[in-house]
Write a protein that holds these residues in place. Structure first.
Motif, PDB file in Angstrom:
ATOM      1  N   ASP A 409      85.269 169.216  56.422  1.00  0.00           N
ATOM      2  CA  ASP A 409      84.607 168.967  57.775  1.00  0.00           C
ATOM      3  C   ASP A 409      83.500 168.065  57.188  1.00  0.00           C
ATOM      4  OD1 ASP A 409      86.215 170.366  59.296  1.00  0.00           O
ATOM      5  OD2 ASP A 409      85.319 172.199  58.732  1.00  0.00           O
ATOM      6  N   VAL A 410      83.012 167.921  56.211  1.00  0.00           N
ATOM      7  CA  VAL A 410      82.069 167.141  55.427  1.00  0.00           C
ATOM      8  C   VAL A 410      82.465 165.626  55.757  1.00  0.00           C
ATOM      9  CG1 VAL A 410      80.606 166.178  53.564  1.00  0.00           C
ATOM     10  CG2 VAL A 410      81.250 168.676  53.931  1.00  0.00           C
ATOM     11  N   ASP A 411      81.806 164.723  56.372  1.00  0.00           N
ATOM     12  CA  ASP A 411      81.941 163.456  56.823  1.00  0.00           C
ATOM     13  C   ASP A 411      81.048 162.440  56.051  1.00  0.00           C
ATOM     14  OD1 ASP A 411      83.346 161.550  59.333  1.00  0.00           O
ATOM     15  OD2 ASP A 411      81.154 160.926  58.916  1.00  0.00           O
ATOM     16  N   ILE A 412      79.915 162.846  56.017  1.00  0.00           N
ATOM     17  CA  ILE A 412      78.851 162.004  55.458  1.00  0.00           C
ATOM     18  C   ILE A 412      77.841 162.859  54.489  1.00  0.00           C
ATOM     19  CG2 ILE A 412      77.349 162.013  57.340  1.00  0.00           C
ATOM     20  CD1 ILE A 412      77.035 158.909  56.732  1.00  0.00           C
ATOM     21  N   VAL A 413      77.703 162.019  53.436  1.00  0.00           N
ATOM     22  CA  VAL A 413      76.636 162.675  52.373  1.00  0.00           C
ATOM     23  C   VAL A 413      75.633 161.815  52.222  1.00  0.00           C
ATOM     24  CG1 VAL A 413      76.200 164.023  50.237  1.00  0.00           C
ATOM     25  CG2 VAL A 413      78.199 164.298  51.827  1.00  0.00           C
ATOM     26  N   LEU A 414      74.457 162.028  52.236  1.00  0.00           N
ATOM     27  CA  LEU A 414      73.232 161.040  51.797  1.00  0.00           C
ATOM     28  C   LEU A 414      72.538 161.894  50.501  1.00  0.00           C
ATOM     29  CD1 LEU A 414      73.664 159.821  54.386  1.00  0.00           C
ATOM     30  CD2 LEU A 414      71.358 159.231  54.124  1.00  0.00           C
ATOM     31  N   VAL A 415      72.440 161.164  49.394  1.00  0.00           N
ATOM     32  CA  VAL A 415      71.703 161.684  48.221  1.00  0.00           C
ATOM     33  C   VAL A 415      70.541 160.580  47.881  1.00  0.00           C
ATOM     34  CG1 VAL A 415      71.736 162.563  45.897  1.00  0.00           C
ATOM     35  CG2 VAL A 415      73.912 162.648  47.290  1.00  0.00           C
ATOM     36  N   ASP A 416      69.229 161.292  48.079  1.00  0.00           N
ATOM     37  CA  ASP A 416      67.946 160.819  48.066  1.00  0.00           C
ATOM     38  C   ASP A 416      68.075 159.498  48.832  1.00  0.00           C
ATOM     39  OD1 ASP A 416      66.930 162.693  46.287  1.00  0.00           O
ATOM     40  OD2 ASP A 416      67.803 161.576  44.279  1.00  0.00           O
ATOM     41  N   GLY A 417      68.680 159.759  49.940  1.00  0.00           N
ATOM     42  CA  GLY A 417      68.836 158.452  50.945  1.00  0.00           C
ATOM     43  C   GLY A 417      69.668 157.516  50.839  1.00  0.00           C
ATOM     44  N   GLY A 424      84.328 160.699  55.191  1.00  0.00           N
ATOM     45  CA  GLY A 424      85.044 161.547  54.521  1.00  0.00           C
ATOM     46  C   GLY A 424      85.683 160.826  53.088  1.00  0.00           C
ATOM     47  N   ARG A 425      84.980 159.736  52.696  1.00  0.00           N
ATOM     48  CA  ARG A 425      85.551 158.966  51.657  1.00  0.00           C
ATOM     49  C   ARG A 425      84.361 158.906  50.829  1.00  0.00           C
ATOM     50  NH1 ARG A 425      90.243 156.957  51.033  1.00  0.00           N
ATOM     51  NH2 ARG A 425      89.500 155.385  49.624  1.00  0.00           N
ATOM     52  N   HIS A 426      84.699 158.977  49.368  1.00  0.00           N
ATOM     53  CA  HIS A 426      83.627 158.897  48.493  1.00  0.00           C
ATOM     54  C   HIS A 426      83.555 157.271  48.120  1.00  0.00           C
ATOM     55  CE1 HIS A 426      81.429 158.890  44.520  1.00  0.00           C
ATOM     56  NE2 HIS A 426      81.129 160.248  44.773  1.00  0.00           N
ATOM     57  N   ARG A 427      82.313 156.836  47.754  1.00  0.00           N
ATOM     58  CA  ARG A 427      82.225 155.576  47.476  1.00  0.00           C
ATOM     59  C   ARG A 427      83.027 154.772  46.243  1.00  0.00           C
ATOM     60  NH1 ARG A 427      75.936 155.962  45.305  1.00  0.00           N
ATOM     61  NH2 ARG A 427      76.471 156.443  43.047  1.00  0.00           N
TER      62      ARG A 427
END
Length: 444
Positions: A409-417, A424-427
């Motif tokens: 269910d994780v859709d978006i993740v920001l690390v240090d902005g 749901g897709r990794h860069r």
């Protein structure tokens, strides 16, 4: 590490968020130079980027062995105990090179990012080449892990492990043998000389580990701890009853008591697993203001047992979570299992509040990043957007999302902005394919 947008002012809006004071609605996050500059509930979107569902702080995976990821779905036909599983793990360790380790760890850390993890504690003991022969760069394996985390977009605490003995019996310590030769540095001075050559950064903490009281004799515990002064110190503690039995037989102490006797328990110490503790052990950890990292999905997979999480918490021990051998990489499941295991052990519900589970899920201080893990001004701008409209979360009270959501269910993740995961897709692209490519050669 993160995309360029982490360095310029930006804003994000979420319909729901779990702030330090609890659930809030219509929250506007403003970010500059990778830090939160404003966190405003009851705000309007004002052109901000949208976070789907509910915004959570970034998760801290406090205990990882990245190369164990290669065992998922490969060791379930092994009956017996932790000790029989360990032979499979050693077989994988024999085949790794720095290049292969980089490939596997990068994909594993990317899988963690997809699950909302923004920092990992890598308990690193696979140091040298076959037979224990150092690489030209004696930290080649550690450098591969640092590079892997950087490319996957997560922060890392590289917990470089002192590993001097092959085991412990009632008669004493046994020498390193077989693949274990890759783990050792000869003595504490050899380990410290290599460990102190590692360099950290704003996104990489260099910490230390004592593998266990089985692998670090008592005569070396104090000097190894002193060599790692001022940095996080992690130790496997009482994962198995057999460890307790041989430690008592040879030293007359439990592992926790031996660590205390040798000066290795303090506020910077994290006892990993801590599954088979006595009441006195729990009191020792609490009295030292130590931390404990439980890894419920690993502890159930390896039939280790259920740790005394509630007793530790009540004794003042700060509890964190890890995915350890990565039978599952889903820290939401680890947090839920923390509560569910205590329900099974006690016959009662509501052992931990949602706020206490969130604290365990985001215990970045155990990794040397004390300014992360809270959606608050001045903190590192880690954001995890969790959908509230999936088949798992639909209908959930947002304040109780930890009991319904999963890594899926994780859709978006920001690390240090910086955005590392979007929709749901990794860069880095197809992480399933990257994992397949990294793991299959290790089993040919």
């Amino acid at each position: 590490m993160a995309e360029a947008d982490g360095a310029k002012p930006q804003s994000w809006f979420a319909d729901h968020a779990l702030l330090p004071e609890g659930h809030a609605r219509d929250v506007l996050f403003q970010i500059s130079d990778g830090r939160f500059t404003a966190v405003t509930p009851n705000a309007s979107p004002a052109g901000a980027g949208r976070l789907p569902g509910i915004a959570l702080p970034g998760f801290a995976n406090v205990h990882s062995h990245a190369f164990h990821r290669a065992l998922r779905g490969r060791a379930q036909d092994s009956d017996g105990t932790f000790w029989s599983w360990r032979e499979r793990m050693y077989a994988v360790a024999e085949r790794l090179t720095p290049d292969r380790y980089l490939e596997l760890a990068r994909a594993t850390y990317a899988e963690m990012a997809l699950a909302g993890i923004t920092a990992v504690g890598e308990f690193h003991y696979l140091h040298h080449g076959p037979g224990g022969v150092p690489y030209a760069d004696p930290n080649a394996m550690g450098e591969a892990l640092l590079q892997a985390a950087r490319e996957a977009g997560v922060r890392i605490a590289l917990l470089d492990a002192c590993y001097l003995a092959g085991g412990l019996t009632g008669s004493g310590h046994t020498p390193l043998e077989g693949v274990q030769l890759r783990f050792g540095d000869g003595d504490v001075d050899g380990w410290a000389g290599r460990f102190t050559r590692l360099a950290g950064s704003d996104t990489a903490v260099i910490g230390a580990a004592l593998h266990s009281v089985r692998a670090v004799p008592a005569a070396s515990i104090r000097s190894a701890s002193a060599a790692a002064a001022g940095v996080p110190l992690h130790v496997h503690v009482s994962e198995q009853p057999a460890e307790n039995e041989v430690c008592r037989a040879f030293y007359g102490y439990t592992p926790a008591a031996l660590l205390q006797h040798e000066g290795a328990l303090s506020r910077r110490t994290t006892a990993v697993h801590a599954t088979h503790l006595s009441q006195d052990d729990v009191a020792l950890l609490g009295g030292a203001s130590a931390q404990a990292c439980l890894c419920p999905t690993t502890e159930r997979d390896l039939a280790d047992g259920i740790g005394p999480a509630l007793q530790l918490h009540e004794a003042g021990v700060r509890v964190s979570l890890g995915s350890d051998q990565h039978a599952v990489i889903d820290l939401l499941e680890e947090a839920r299992a923390l509560e569910m295991d205590q329900r099974l052990a006690s016959g009662r519900r509501g052992r931990f509040t949602p706020g206490e589970l969130l604290a365990a899920l985001t215990r970045h201080e155990a990794l040397g990043f004390p300014e992360a893990g809270r959606l608050a001004v001045g903190e590192r701008a880690d954001l995890v957007g969790v959908r509230l409209d999936s088949p798992r979360t639909a209908g959930s009270d947002p304040a109780q999302v930890l009991f319904s959501a999963t890594a899926a269910d994780v859709d978006i993740v920001l690390v240090d902005g910086g955005v590392v995961v979007r929709e749901g897709r990794h860069r880095l692209g197809d992480i399933g394919r990257a994992l397949q490519a990294a793991i299959e050669p290790l089993w040919r």
